[in-house]
Design a protein around this motif. Structure first.
Motif, mmCIF file in Angstrom:
data_model
loop_
_atom_site.group_PDB
_atom_site.id
_atom_site.type_symbol
_atom_site.label_atom_id
_atom_site.label_comp_id
_atom_site.label_asym_id
_atom_site.label_seq_id
_atom_site.Cartn_x
_atom_site.Cartn_y
_atom_site.Cartn_z
ATOM 1 N N VAL A 1 0.855 -1.181 0.000
ATOM 2 C CA VAL A 1 0.000 0.000 0.000
ATOM 3 C C VAL A 1 0.894 1.235 0.000
ATOM 4 O O VAL A 1 1.744 1.401 0.877
ATOM 5 C CB VAL A 1 -0.937 0.024 1.226
ATOM 6 C CG1 VAL A 1 -1.760 1.317 1.237
ATOM 7 C CG2 VAL A 1 -1.857 -1.195 1.220
ATOM 8 N N TRP A 2 0.704 2.082 -1.007
ATOM 9 C CA TRP A 2 1.488 3.306 -1.163
ATOM 10 C C TRP A 2 0.590 4.494 -0.855
ATOM 11 O O TRP A 2 -0.529 4.579 -1.361
ATOM 12 C CB TRP A 2 1.995 3.452 -2.587
ATOM 13 C CG TRP A 2 2.728 2.286 -3.149
ATOM 14 C CD1 TRP A 2 2.195 1.101 -3.578
ATOM 15 C CD2 TRP A 2 4.141 2.197 -3.386
ATOM 16 N NE1 TRP A 2 3.180 0.278 -4.060
ATOM 17 C CE2 TRP A 2 4.384 0.920 -3.962
ATOM 18 C CE3 TRP A 2 5.216 3.057 -3.181
ATOM 19 C CZ2 TRP A 2 5.653 0.486 -4.324
ATOM 20 C CZ3 TRP A 2 6.489 2.634 -3.547
ATOM 21 C CH2 TRP A 2 6.700 1.370 -4.098
ATOM 22 N N MET A 3 1.098 5.442 -0.065
ATOM 23 C CA MET A 3 0.349 6.663 0.206
ATOM 24 C C MET A 3 1.199 7.854 -0.238
ATOM 25 O O MET A 3 2.282 8.077 0.291
ATOM 26 C CB MET A 3 0.016 6.769 1.692
ATOM 27 C CG MET A 3 -0.840 5.613 2.138
ATOM 28 S SD MET A 3 -1.317 5.719 3.845
ATOM 29 C CE MET A 3 -1.901 4.039 4.059
ATOM 30 N N PHE A 4 0.707 8.564 -1.221
ATOM 31 C CA PHE A 4 1.417 9.705 -1.768
ATOM 32 C C PHE A 4 0.726 10.988 -1.318
ATOM 33 O O PHE A 4 -0.486 11.169 -1.534
ATOM 34 C CB PHE A 4 1.431 9.656 -3.297
ATOM 35 C CG PHE A 4 2.184 8.478 -3.862
ATOM 36 C CD1 PHE A 4 3.313 7.977 -3.238
ATOM 37 C CD2 PHE A 4 1.751 7.876 -5.036
ATOM 38 C CE1 PHE A 4 4.011 6.890 -3.759
ATOM 39 C CE2 PHE A 4 2.431 6.791 -5.575
ATOM 40 C CZ PHE A 4 3.566 6.304 -4.932
ATOM 41 N N ASP B 1 -0.753 -5.424 -8.388
ATOM 42 C CA ASP B 1 -1.429 -5.883 -7.178
ATOM 43 C C ASP B 1 -1.177 -4.955 -5.985
ATOM 44 O O ASP B 1 -1.345 -5.356 -4.832
ATOM 45 C CB ASP B 1 -1.043 -7.319 -6.834
ATOM 46 C CG ASP B 1 0.462 -7.549 -6.825
ATOM 47 O OD1 ASP B 1 1.197 -6.630 -7.239
ATOM 48 O OD2 ASP B 1 0.897 -8.637 -6.401
ATOM 49 N N ASP B 2 -0.797 -3.722 -6.259
ATOM 50 C CA ASP B 2 -0.628 -2.704 -5.226
ATOM 51 C C ASP B 2 -1.868 -1.826 -5.156
ATOM 52 O O ASP B 2 -2.689 -1.796 -6.082
ATOM 53 C CB ASP B 2 0.581 -1.818 -5.539
ATOM 54 C CG ASP B 2 1.898 -2.571 -5.458
ATOM 55 O OD1 ASP B 2 1.912 -3.703 -4.924
ATOM 56 O OD2 ASP B 2 2.909 -2.037 -5.936
ATOM 57 N N VAL B 3 -1.976 -1.084 -4.053
ATOM 58 C CA VAL B 3 -3.007 -0.048 -3.908
ATOM 59 C C VAL B 3 -2.313 1.273 -3.604
ATOM 60 O O VAL B 3 -1.421 1.328 -2.748
ATOM 61 C CB VAL B 3 -4.002 -0.376 -2.776
ATOM 62 C CG1 VAL B 3 -4.993 0.776 -2.585
ATOM 63 C CG2 VAL B 3 -4.760 -1.666 -3.075
ATOM 64 N N VAL B 4 -2.705 2.325 -4.308
ATOM 65 C CA VAL B 4 -2.190 3.677 -4.070
ATOM 66 C C VAL B 4 -3.300 4.529 -3.471
ATOM 67 O O VAL B 4 -4.425 4.555 -3.992
ATOM 68 C CB VAL B 4 -1.691 4.320 -5.380
ATOM 69 C CG1 VAL B 4 -1.369 5.809 -5.151
ATOM 70 C CG2 VAL B 4 -0.460 3.600 -5.898
ATOM 71 N N ILE B 5 -2.995 5.180 -2.365
ATOM 72 C CA ILE B 5 -3.885 6.205 -1.810
ATOM 73 C C ILE B 5 -3.202 7.540 -2.067
ATOM 74 O O ILE B 5 -2.135 7.827 -1.504
ATOM 75 C CB ILE B 5 -4.141 5.986 -0.315
ATOM 76 C CG1 ILE B 5 -4.832 4.636 -0.087
ATOM 77 C CG2 ILE B 5 -5.006 7.123 0.248
ATOM 78 C CD1 ILE B 5 -5.101 4.315 1.375
ATOM 79 N N LEU B 6 -3.777 8.326 -2.932
ATOM 80 C CA LEU B 6 -3.182 9.589 -3.355
ATOM 81 C C LEU B 6 -3.983 10.748 -2.781
ATOM 82 O O LEU B 6 -5.199 10.834 -2.978
ATOM 83 C CB LEU B 6 -3.160 9.671 -4.882
ATOM 84 C CG LEU B 6 -2.658 10.972 -5.507
ATOM 85 C CD1 LEU B 6 -1.210 11.254 -5.108
ATOM 86 C CD2 LEU B 6 -2.790 10.908 -7.034
#
Length: 277
Positions: A132-135, A178-183
């Motif tokens: 999970v990536w949060m930008f 298969d990742d999730v980005v919360i931008l």
């Protein structure tokens, strides 16, 4: 000066202006929304100068006429700068209850637009994601770090980026389907936001886009949460955003069930070992 921002033009010439023009320039610097909203004669009355002074002032800024200057100021106001929302005639209220009422409306109206189904769908993707990536940038950086801190309770591969001295290239290159980005796209949005959206779309990973209410619906996002940021003072209020993040984090912990409880127990054991708490 075709590409120079409106306020940058004003600040650049301010020291060299005649006294009446300086008076007008200081008003415009403090309350640029007045020029975006009022006619030339109305602005002259507010500043206590003549109409001719307003005409000379806009020509000194590099505009052909007042309407051209006002159009440029309106374009900058649309980017979300709080400077453009100030009113020379109205001071911010001092009564805390007024702020509380606005904040409660923000929370209610933000969460009213969110359905349990879309939160549960997002949470399911977060819990099953490779990473999970949060930008986040500007205020979004703090919001991304807060949500990461909460989700780390049940999601180990969860990062808030970019960090100090980092650029986005290496992170966009690391995205996988298969990742999730919360931008976080809370105004004022950085100039590279549209390019980041393109990069996330090309990576074919899931995207949750969290913005204020001024951002049009983003078709490439799997979830687009538009949070209300109205304020009784000169700064945007982000309590609506925090309410959304609180909802996401709590639903993630609930949905993690045994896996989440096991990780929470391991974290507590580690804290006891380190004597950190």
């Amino acid at each position: 000066m075709p590409d120079r921002p409106f306020l940058s033009r004003v600040r650049r010439i301010l020291p060299d202006l005649h006294p009446a023009e300086q008076k007008l320039g200081r008003l415009v610097c403090d309350f640029p929304g007045e020029l975006a909203s009022y006619s030339a004669s109305e602005l002259a009355d507010l500043a206590g100068v003549s109409n001719a002074t307003v005409s000379r002032f806009v020509r000194r800024l590099g505009y052909d006429n007042y309407e051209e200057a006002r159009r440029h100021a309106r374009e900058e106001r649309a980017t979300g700068s709080r400077l453009y929302l100030g009113d020379v005639k109205v001071a911010a209220p001092h009564d805390p209850r007024i702020y509380a009422e606005t904040d409660m409306r923000n929370v209610e109206n933000t969460l009213a637009s969110v359905t349990p189904e879309e939160i549960d769908r997002l949470v399911a993707e977060l819990l099953s994601a490779r990473k999970v990536w949060m930008f986040g940038f500007r205020v979004g950086a703090s919001l991304a770090q807060y949500l990461q801190w909460q989700l780390l309770q049940v999601i180990e591969e969860c990062v808030a980026l970019p960090g100090p001295g980092q650029t986005m290239g290496e992170h966009l290159a690391g995205l996988q389907p298969d990742d999730v980005v919360i931008l976080f796209g809370i105004r004022r949005r950085v100039a590279q936001m549209s390019s980041i959206l393109v990069g996330v779309e090309r990576a074919k990973c899931k995207l949750a886009y969290i913005t204020d209410e001024s951002e049009p619906l983003q078709p490439s996002a799997d979830w687009h949460f538009r949070c209300i940021t109205a304020s009784s003072g000169p700064l945007f209020s982000h309590v609506g955003v925090m309410a959304l993040l609180n909802l996401i984090a709590n639903r993630a912990i609930d949905a993690a069930e045994d896996r989440g409880r096991d990780r929470l127990a391991s974290i507590e054991a580690a804290n006891d070992l380190l004597g950190e708490l």
